[in-house]
Write an enzyme that holds these catalytic residues in place. Structure first.
Site, PDB file in Angstrom:
ATOM      1  N   ASN A  88       1.367  -1.572  -0.001  1.00  0.00           N
ATOM      2  CA  ASN A  88      -0.419   0.125   0.507  1.00  0.00           C
ATOM      3  C   ASN A  88       0.865   1.239   0.703  1.00  0.00           C
ATOM      4  O   ASN A  88       1.910   1.065   0.939  1.00  0.00           O
ATOM      5  CB  ASN A  88      -0.815  -0.190   1.050  1.00  0.00           C
ATOM      6  CG  ASN A  88      -2.141   1.283   1.020  1.00  0.00           C
ATOM      7  OD1 ASN A  88      -2.464   0.770  -0.039  1.00  0.00           O
ATOM      8  ND2 ASN A  88      -1.885   2.092   2.464  1.00  0.00           N
ATOM      9  N   HIS A 129      -5.125   9.479  -1.305  1.00  0.00           N
ATOM     10  CA  HIS A 129      -5.740  10.565  -1.004  1.00  0.00           C
ATOM     11  C   HIS A 129      -5.745  12.598  -1.775  1.00  0.00           C
ATOM     12  O   HIS A 129      -4.297  12.571  -2.091  1.00  0.00           O
ATOM     13  CB  HIS A 129      -4.501  11.500   0.460  1.00  0.00           C
ATOM     14  CG  HIS A 129      -4.986  10.237   1.283  1.00  0.00           C
ATOM     15  ND1 HIS A 129      -6.275  10.333   1.662  1.00  0.00           N
ATOM     16  CD2 HIS A 129      -3.986   9.237   1.733  1.00  0.00           C
ATOM     17  CE1 HIS A 129      -5.683   9.362   2.631  1.00  0.00           C
ATOM     18  NE2 HIS A 129      -4.613   8.503   2.948  1.00  0.00           N
TER      19      HIS A 129
HETATM   20  O1  9MR Z   1      -5.828   9.084   9.629  1.00  0.00           O
HETATM   21  C1  9MR Z   1      -5.444   8.227  10.654  1.00  0.00           C
HETATM   22  C2  9MR Z   1      -4.889   9.075  11.305  1.00  0.00           C
HETATM   23  O2  9MR Z   1      -6.203   8.988  12.397  1.00  0.00           O
HETATM   24  C3  9MR Z   1      -3.493   9.063  11.973  1.00  0.00           C
HETATM   25  O3  9MR Z   1      -3.465   9.907  12.795  1.00  0.00           O
HETATM   26  C4  9MR Z   1      -2.603   8.306  11.271  1.00  0.00           C
HETATM   27  C5  9MR Z   1      -1.545   8.394  11.718  1.00  0.00           C
HETATM   28  O4  9MR Z   1      -1.240   6.856  12.951  1.00  0.00           O
HETATM   29  O5  9MR Z   1      -2.774   7.799  10.322  1.00  0.00           O
HETATM   30  C6  9MR Z   1      -3.690   8.002   9.411  1.00  0.00           C
HETATM   31  O6  9MR Z   1      -4.171   7.310   8.504  1.00  0.00           O
HETATM   32  C7  9MR Z   1      -2.499   7.405   7.280  1.00  0.00           C
HETATM   33  C8  9MR Z   1      -2.816   5.299   6.811  1.00  0.00           C
HETATM   34  O7  9MR Z   1      -2.405   5.304   8.169  1.00  0.00           O
HETATM   35  C9  9MR Z   1      -2.014   5.392   5.673  1.00  0.00           C
HETATM   36  N1  9MR Z   1      -1.771   6.234   5.174  1.00  0.00           N
HETATM   37  C10 9MR Z   1      -1.705   7.583   4.875  1.00  0.00           C
HETATM   38  C11 9MR Z   1      -3.668   8.434   6.376  1.00  0.00           C
HETATM   39  C12 9MR Z   1      -3.431   9.228   6.679  1.00  0.00           C
HETATM   40  O8  9MR Z   1      -2.192  10.375   7.259  1.00  0.00           O
END
Ligand code: 9MR
Length: 355
Positions: free
Chosen positions: A203, A239
């Protein structure tokens, strides 16, 4: 007279109280989401959302929306290393188990996110002192403990997340520093040993904005496949933003499909305020532009070979729980539902794209 007024007021209050439960005509702020339409009914492939366990447990409207609209769920944070494995000998399954039970009770697929990543690393890992054998064992133990715990319950995993930089080189994460470039291949092998039926994904993000990065990702995945490493899919986070070009979106999806792997648009959201304008207003024009972009993503995805369509997952559920406004400290409206749980033009854009 005074008593009469009190009496009439009392009757009126009782009448209003009864009305509340009839829900004949919801006030304008209530969602009007007819039950005969839903993303899961209308889209010809799985459609998911990344969900927040606290909201699932404490917010009935959020929970009901997830139940009604989606047939796949990803844990936004509950299956990350830092959440599941906070101490070397401590695992905390509570939140993730809740999601898996919810999915089983409601007939939803669970996509596991994520086993090995450079973020959500607990302190005990950052501070871990050991030679490369000990590090290998740490990584393998984490992967196999988690995959085994959910064996037969979690359909698929993001085994490795975001291992490349935007220029296509390897990200110098703690895993690469300790274990070398080929840690990626071994992660897939370890996950496969633990659950041979799980579908295993790499991913990452950036496919739609960087040709360099998507080429590097696709080349890496094809080379893993050619070495018979058990990799089954490519997750493209997406995103993205409302002014991303259709040409770039199509190139991302179509080159991913050309790898022959399953394709998951795994974290879709379409930002409307990429320039961080503090006073921006979400106008009808912006809403239509967003709808057109959602439609294009769905349409393009629907046109790849059906056998490769793993699904589309949005990252979060509504504009009110999106990670973007918090992360970038700005107003934004990236999702197909607004903060009142109502369907936006983007939602109907998705339905249009599936036609
Ligand atoms: O949406 C997620 C946020 O709540 C967390 O703080 C962050 C760190 O763990 O991760 C965000 O999700 C991410 C995902 O795991 C990987 N791709 C990017 C996403 C957005 O930052």
């Amino acid at each position: 007279m005074k008593y009469l007024i009190v009496l009439v007021a009392g009757i009126l209050l009782v009448a209003v109280g009864c009305k509340k439960n009839d829900t004949i005509a919801p006030p304008p702020t209530q969602p009007v989401n007819p039950a005969d339409t839903s993303l899961q009914k209308m889209l010809p492939f799985k459609v998911g959302a990344a969900v927040n366990v606290n909201l699932m447990q404490n917010n009935t409207r959020y929970n009901n929306l997830v139940k009604a609209e989606f047939n796949s769920i990803t844990a936004e944070n509950a299956m990350k290393f830092g959440t599941l494995h906070p101490g070397q000998f401590t695992y905390n399954w509570t939140q993730a188990d809740y999601l898996v039970s919810f999915a089983q009770a409601n007939n939803k697929r669970v996509h596991g996110h994520t086993l090995i990543w450079h973020q959500s690393i607990p302190d005990w890992v950052t501070n871990f002192a050991g030679d490369s054998t000990a590090w290998e064992n740490l990584m393998k133990t984490h992967i196999q403990t988690v995959v085994t715990h959910y064996k037969g319950k979690v359909t698929s995993w993001d085994v490795v997340n975001e291992a490349l930089n935007d220029d296509g080189t390897m990200r110098n994460s703690i895993w690469r520093q300790k274990l070398g470039d080929d840690y990626i291949a071994r992660c897939f092998q370890y996950a496969h040993q633990a659950d041979p039926t799980a579908l295993l994904f790499y991913n990452d993000y950036g496919h739609e904005y960087s040709a360099t990065k998507r080429t590097a990702i696709n080349n890496l995945l094809v080379s893993l496949k050619n070495r018979n490493i058990p990799i089954h899919g490519t997750g493209m986070q997406f995103h993205t933003r409302y002014n991303q070009t259709d040409a770039n979106i199509a190139a991302a999806i179509n080159t991913a499909a050309a790898t022959g792997l399953l394709v998951h648009v795994s974290e879709l959201d379409i930002a409307m305020n990429p320039d961080n304008v503090q006073g921006l207003v979400f106008t009808a024009t912006l809403a239509e532009q967003q709808a057109a972009k959602y439609k294009f993503v769905v349409r393009t995805f629907k046109n790849i070979p059906q056998a490769q369509q793993f699904g589309i997952t949005t990252w979060n559920v509504t504009d009110g729980d999106s990670w973007i406004p918090t992360q970038y400290n700005r107003p934004d409206w990236p999702l197909p539902f607004d903060r009142n749980y109502a369907r936006k033009p983007a939602y109907y854009g998705m339905l249009e794209g599936a036609k």
